[in-house]
Scaffold this motif. Sequence first.
Motif, short mmCIF file in Angstrom:
data_model
loop_
_atom_site.label_atom_id
_atom_site.label_comp_id
_atom_site.label_asym_id
_atom_site.label_seq_id
_atom_site.Cartn_x
_atom_site.Cartn_y
_atom_site.Cartn_z
N PRO A 193 0.77 -1.09 0.24
CA PRO A 193 0.12 0.04 -0.03
C PRO A 193 0.81 1.31 -0.09
O PRO A 193 1.66 1.46 0.77
CB PRO A 193 -0.64 -0.22 1.35
CG PRO A 193 0.29 -0.89 2.34
CD PRO A 193 0.93 -1.76 1.27
N ASP A 209 -8.54 -1.32 -5.31
CA ASP A 209 -8.77 -2.59 -4.57
C ASP A 209 -7.26 -2.76 -3.78
O ASP A 209 -7.17 -3.80 -3.11
CB ASP A 209 -9.18 -3.74 -5.26
CG ASP A 209 -8.06 -4.17 -6.50
OD1 ASP A 209 -7.52 -3.03 -7.21
OD2 ASP A 209 -7.93 -5.09 -6.96
N GLY A 229 -5.39 -0.93 -1.66
CA GLY A 229 -5.17 -0.15 -0.45
C GLY A 229 -4.35 1.13 -0.30
O GLY A 229 -3.66 1.20 0.75
#
Length: 496
Positions: free
Chosen positions: A96, A112, A114
């Motif tokens: 992320p 999707d 993060g």
Amino acid sequence: MNIALLLQMAAEAEPHRIGLVCDGRRWSYGALLSAAHGAAAHVVETGATHLALLDESSEAAAIALFGAAFAGVPYVPLNYRLADVDLRALLQRVAPAYVVGDVARVARIASDQGHVTLGRGEFVAAAEARGEDAPKEPREGEGIAAQIFTSGTTAAPKAALLRHANLLSYILGTVEFASASPNEAALVCVPPYHIAGIAALMSSIYAMRRIVLLPAFDPDAWLELAASERVTNAFVVPTMLARIIARIDAGHRPDLSALQAIAYGGGRMPLELIERALELFPHTGFTNAYGLTETSSTIALLGPEDHRAALASGDPAVRARLGSVGKPLPTVEIQIRDENGRVLPPGERGEIYVRGEQVSGEYRERKALDADGWFPTRDAGWLDADGYLFLAGRADDVIVRGGENISPGEIEDVLLGHPAIADAAAVAVPSLEWGEAVGVAIVPRTPQAPPSEDELRTLIRKRLRSSRVPERILVVEALPYNEMGKLLRREVKKLF
């Protein structure tokens, strides 16, 4: 050590001195340092493993670069020109991440994964707001300052890792701290995802030279900004310089009397273009800078004195240096090797190898240094008897005709000397007889009157030899280049 030191030193020396200008707004060194502190604090709170930039050059690039350094995470400038499918794959590899820039695009292609996303203005405002109470010392991390994805041609892009030690070695070995006077300003207009953009920010900040950012290149905008800000230094790629000179030759001539130095690099500089530039700017020092992402930017320089000496010389060997990239920096070593790893003497072509503290040669996937610390650049070239380095394209671009290695550069040099040819590229084309043969694409100066194929074949046969004579010749309107002025040979091959 951490690259944050560069900004810390500038801010401590003169906190109120203007360090950056973009879109009419000005930041002092003190304000930039405070914003970097604030950006770092926010990144740490989110738990992001990388700070990615998906945007054009702006103040956000400088704040993100040093904010990542203070946060102890890699700075990852992404190529916003990539197709969605390719960009999504890169974003997945740093997830992320704390992503600054095109929020809508990240939401569309990577919702999707993060990521924490902020637009340019939102990021800068948040960083400035947090600066006062944010921690002031850099956090320890992996020691990686930047992760730059190389442009993949036949495989997925490699993630080149530049450690703080690599980048600091380059800056401390080439730039004197606070060496710029208060009136010096550097015009920067290269994409932030290119090593040249990162090096320009760090070197100017350490020299305390005011950075003037132009987010997107336009020759008129470049000329007007250079004049209005009294720019003293600039970095351009060959295609930018060509468009700037075309506008000057067309009569657009704002006051550039403050311009002391122009550095160029990133792609092949046509001899005619640099000769015209030297004529137009007789009091400006030109520097050709050659380097790679994996070497933390520049490893060889052709300086202003070499440019002028080569232009004025009647000695062919000295004159030829105008087409070189100069001599290696004192802090690096360069060798030319053949395909078996043998070090070649001056004058012989082979692959360029480089060694030095600034040389990373490291990818997220693997290390590319040999046991003695040498990095294979995959660039082909040779050194002359006086140590000047000449490039001959990528090692992968060599044309292998019947077992003989042919450099595209030597053919292109001959073609570009023809008065009717504006641009030229030589590539390998399939051949039943030889395996590979020479194909050339030319851009004529007058589209209606290109030189004949027989004329070009005779020229190459006389100047080189019969094995270099092209089997196929195409006349095109323009050759494909990327935004850094590098010829896209894979696209030229598609023309055949």
